[in-house]
Scaffold this active site. Structure first.
Site, PDB file in Angstrom:
ATOM      1  N   CYS A 158       0.811  -1.234   0.000  1.00  0.00           N
ATOM      2  CA  CYS A 158       0.000   0.000   0.000  1.00  0.00           C
ATOM      3  C   CYS A 158       0.837   1.274   0.000  1.00  0.00           C
ATOM      4  CB  CYS A 158      -0.947  -0.022   1.192  1.00  0.00           C
ATOM      5  SG  CYS A 158      -0.165  -0.406   2.760  1.00  0.00           S
TER       6      CYS A 158
ATOM      7  N   HIS B 179      -2.908   6.365   5.029  1.00  0.00           N
ATOM      8  CA  HIS B 179      -1.482   6.511   5.339  1.00  0.00           C
ATOM      9  C   HIS B 179      -0.979   7.872   4.835  1.00  0.00           C
ATOM     10  CE1 HIS B 179      -1.521   2.384   6.397  1.00  0.00           C
ATOM     11  NE2 HIS B 179      -0.780   1.865   5.454  1.00  0.00           N
TER      12      HIS B 179
HETATM   13  P1  NAP Z   1      -7.943  -8.579   7.464  1.00  0.00           P
HETATM   14  O1  NAP Z   1      -8.861  -7.442   7.709  1.00  0.00           O
HETATM   15  O2  NAP Z   1      -7.290  -9.226   8.626  1.00  0.00           O
HETATM   16  O3  NAP Z   1      -8.754  -9.704   6.630  1.00  0.00           O
HETATM   17  C1  NAP Z   1      -8.184 -10.949   6.313  1.00  0.00           C
HETATM   18  C2  NAP Z   1      -9.130 -11.743   5.444  1.00  0.00           C
HETATM   19  O4  NAP Z   1      -8.519 -12.985   5.093  1.00  0.00           O
HETATM   20  C3  NAP Z   1     -10.445 -12.113   6.141  1.00  0.00           C
HETATM   21  O5  NAP Z   1     -11.487 -12.127   5.198  1.00  0.00           O
HETATM   22  C4  NAP Z   1     -10.151 -13.531   6.624  1.00  0.00           C
HETATM   23  O6  NAP Z   1     -11.313 -14.322   6.772  1.00  0.00           O
HETATM   24  C5  NAP Z   1      -9.358 -14.061   5.451  1.00  0.00           C
HETATM   25  N1  NAP Z   1      -8.591 -15.237   5.832  1.00  0.00           N
HETATM   26  C6  NAP Z   1      -7.707 -15.345   6.850  1.00  0.00           C
HETATM   27  N2  NAP Z   1      -7.212 -16.607   6.901  1.00  0.00           N
HETATM   28  C7  NAP Z   1      -7.801 -17.294   5.887  1.00  0.00           C
HETATM   29  C8  NAP Z   1      -7.732 -18.636   5.422  1.00  0.00           C
HETATM   30  N3  NAP Z   1      -6.922 -19.543   6.005  1.00  0.00           N
HETATM   31  N4  NAP Z   1      -8.462 -19.001   4.364  1.00  0.00           N
HETATM   32  C9  NAP Z   1      -9.286 -18.098   3.758  1.00  0.00           C
HETATM   33  N5  NAP Z   1      -9.417 -16.811   4.162  1.00  0.00           N
HETATM   34  C10 NAP Z   1      -8.676 -16.419   5.208  1.00  0.00           C
HETATM   35  O7  NAP Z   1      -6.745  -8.167   6.492  1.00  0.00           O
HETATM   36  P2  NAP Z   1      -6.690  -7.014   5.367  1.00  0.00           P
HETATM   37  O8  NAP Z   1      -6.176  -5.787   5.963  1.00  0.00           O
HETATM   38  O9  NAP Z   1      -7.978  -7.013   4.627  1.00  0.00           O
HETATM   39  O10 NAP Z   1      -5.498  -7.561   4.443  1.00  0.00           O
HETATM   40  C11 NAP Z   1      -5.665  -8.665   3.587  1.00  0.00           C
HETATM   41  C12 NAP Z   1      -4.460  -8.780   2.660  1.00  0.00           C
HETATM   42  O11 NAP Z   1      -4.312  -7.558   1.922  1.00  0.00           O
HETATM   43  C13 NAP Z   1      -3.121  -8.996   3.378  1.00  0.00           C
HETATM   44  O12 NAP Z   1      -2.295  -9.782   2.553  1.00  0.00           O
HETATM   45  C14 NAP Z   1      -2.569  -7.602   3.474  1.00  0.00           C
HETATM   46  O13 NAP Z   1      -1.174  -7.587   3.581  1.00  0.00           O
HETATM   47  C15 NAP Z   1      -3.026  -7.011   2.149  1.00  0.00           C
HETATM   48  N6  NAP Z   1      -3.128  -5.575   2.145  1.00  0.00           N
HETATM   49  C16 NAP Z   1      -3.790  -4.919   3.136  1.00  0.00           C
HETATM   50  C17 NAP Z   1      -3.858  -3.541   3.086  1.00  0.00           C
HETATM   51  C18 NAP Z   1      -4.562  -2.749   4.141  1.00  0.00           C
HETATM   52  O14 NAP Z   1      -4.482  -1.509   4.091  1.00  0.00           O
HETATM   53  N7  NAP Z   1      -5.261  -3.342   5.093  1.00  0.00           N
HETATM   54  C19 NAP Z   1      -3.293  -2.840   2.029  1.00  0.00           C
HETATM   55  C20 NAP Z   1      -2.644  -3.550   1.026  1.00  0.00           C
HETATM   56  C21 NAP Z   1      -2.569  -4.910   1.100  1.00  0.00           C
HETATM   57  P3  NAP Z   1     -11.963 -14.633   8.218  1.00  0.00           P
HETATM   58  O15 NAP Z   1     -12.864 -13.468   8.494  1.00  0.00           O
HETATM   59  O16 NAP Z   1     -12.714 -15.897   7.955  1.00  0.00           O
HETATM   60  O17 NAP Z   1     -10.854 -14.773   9.187  1.00  0.00           O
END
Ligand code: NAP
Length: 343
Positions: free
Chosen positions: A135, A248
């Protein structure tokens, strides 16, 4: 989007649909009227059966497995690196294109790493997987690209001010909850982030490397080089988590091979796609996270000559990293692919 690609509805799966990025993907698919035949919401077994409202319907979250990926044209993955490593190759084998928000494939030479305003052509070279950059790197590259296109960029020094949302939905909840604890006179105990962010900040919580940098800082170096096609670019980053809920900020010093007039830089940044200038020196008004929260544009401002280096500029930027730093960028990539296949 063109009317031609609007006529090509796809079966789309969001892997990680219950997370911070997944929820934004859902909202943006509706907002941008992405042509969808069927939308599947996939997550871990923990969320299976949860009903999510979307476009007047209730969609049920399914646990990801091979069957759930069958017949899917496009997977928007945001469930973390290990989940992407496990399921992206299976989805591709079953005929899908995967746009992945995790870091799993970003530096794989076979996988394009794409910011549509910067290197759109790379998306069309994919072999099934396209990586969405980190990001902070997406936000930074939007400001670097229009300037680097005019004069050779030599070195970047960047400090980030990263919100709780960068660590996911649970980290946002924790910041709100621990802020209430502190205001009530209690002792905040963090569980999601390593330390309490409430009225506090700390250096980014990604794993520390032997050279003293954390993973997030090195992602900024290597991913910026790959997106911009500048293998020799020198970049050093210090990444900090701050008690902002969402969006950010980055303080950026850019050194060129020669002087870069400030007015020229300002004109280029004002006109660049994806950027918006917020700059009023008279009132000391420059970009703030609240200016960009929930918005597509990345705001830049306070563009000025670096007093310590005649070849360098300073600037400040803010961007909603769940949106342009993740979900929006991924959907823009999907739209690029749509335009490519449209007759
Ligand atoms: P998050 O809010 O913690 O959400 C994680 C998601 O992944 C939830 O839907 C979770 O489902 C699912 N998940 C976790 N373990 C899993 C499994 N074993 N099988 C299938 N689904 C699973 O995280 P996020 O912030 O959205 O980030 C997600 C990804 O995007 C990460 O790789 C992160 O590095 C990337 N990212 C995030 C941002 C940001 O600003 N947040 C920016 C760029 C990239 P459950 O609800 O069932 O646990």
């Amino acid at each position: 989007m063109t009317p031609a690609n609007a006529a090509k509805p796809q079966t789309v799966a969001i892997l990680g649909a219950t997370g911070a990025v997944g929820q934004e993907l859902l909202a943006l698919l509706a907002e941008r009227a992405f042509p969808i035949k069927e939308l599947r919401l996939l997550a871990s077994p923990r969320s299976a059966g949860v009903a999510v409202p979307w476009q007047g319907e209730k969609l049920e979250v399914q646990a990801v497995d091979e069957a759930a990926l069958q017949g899917v044209d496009l997977v928007l993955a945001s469930a973390g690196g290990s989940v992407s490593r496990q399921w992206a190759p299976i989805a591709v084998q079953q005929g899908a294109i995967v746009i992945d928000n995790s870091s799993a494939f970003r530096l794989d030479p076979e996988v394009p790493l794409v910011v549509p305003e910067v290197n759109p052509a790379a998306a069309l070279q994919h072999k099934g997987i396209i990586a969405n950059p980190n990001c902070t790197t997406i936000l930074l590259s939007l400001a670097l690209a229009p300037l680097a296109a005019q004069r050779p960029l030599k070195r970047v020094v960047v400090s980030t001010y990263q919100s709780a949302s960068g660590a996911g939905a649970r980290a946002m909840e924790e910041l709100q909850q621990l802020s209430r604890t502190v205001l009530d006179g209690g002792e905040p105990q963090s569980e999601v982030l390593p330390y309490s962010l409430a009225f506090n900040l700390f250096l980014h919580n990604s794993p520390l490397q032997a050279n003293g940098y954390c993973e997030e800082e090195l992602k900024m170096l290597y991913e910026t080089r790959k997106i911009m096609g500048l293998d020799q670019l020198r970049l050093t980053a210090t990444c900090v988590r701050v008690p902002v809920l969402r969006a950010h900020s980055e303080a950026v010093n850019l050194e060129f091979e020669e002087p870069f007039p400030v007015e020229e830089a300002r004109a280029l940044l004002s006109a660049a796609p994806g950027l918006e200038l917020i700059e009023d020196f008279a009132t000391n008004r420059f970009p703030m996270p609240s200016d960009v929260t929930g918005r597509d544009a990345v705001a830049v401002g306070r563009i000025r000559q670096d007093l310590s280096n005649p070849n360098a500029l300073e600037l400040w930027l803010c961007g909603d990293q769940i949106r342009k730093g993740a979900a929006l960028n991924a959907i823009q990539i999907a739209e690029l692919l749509q335009q490519q296949v449209a007759p």
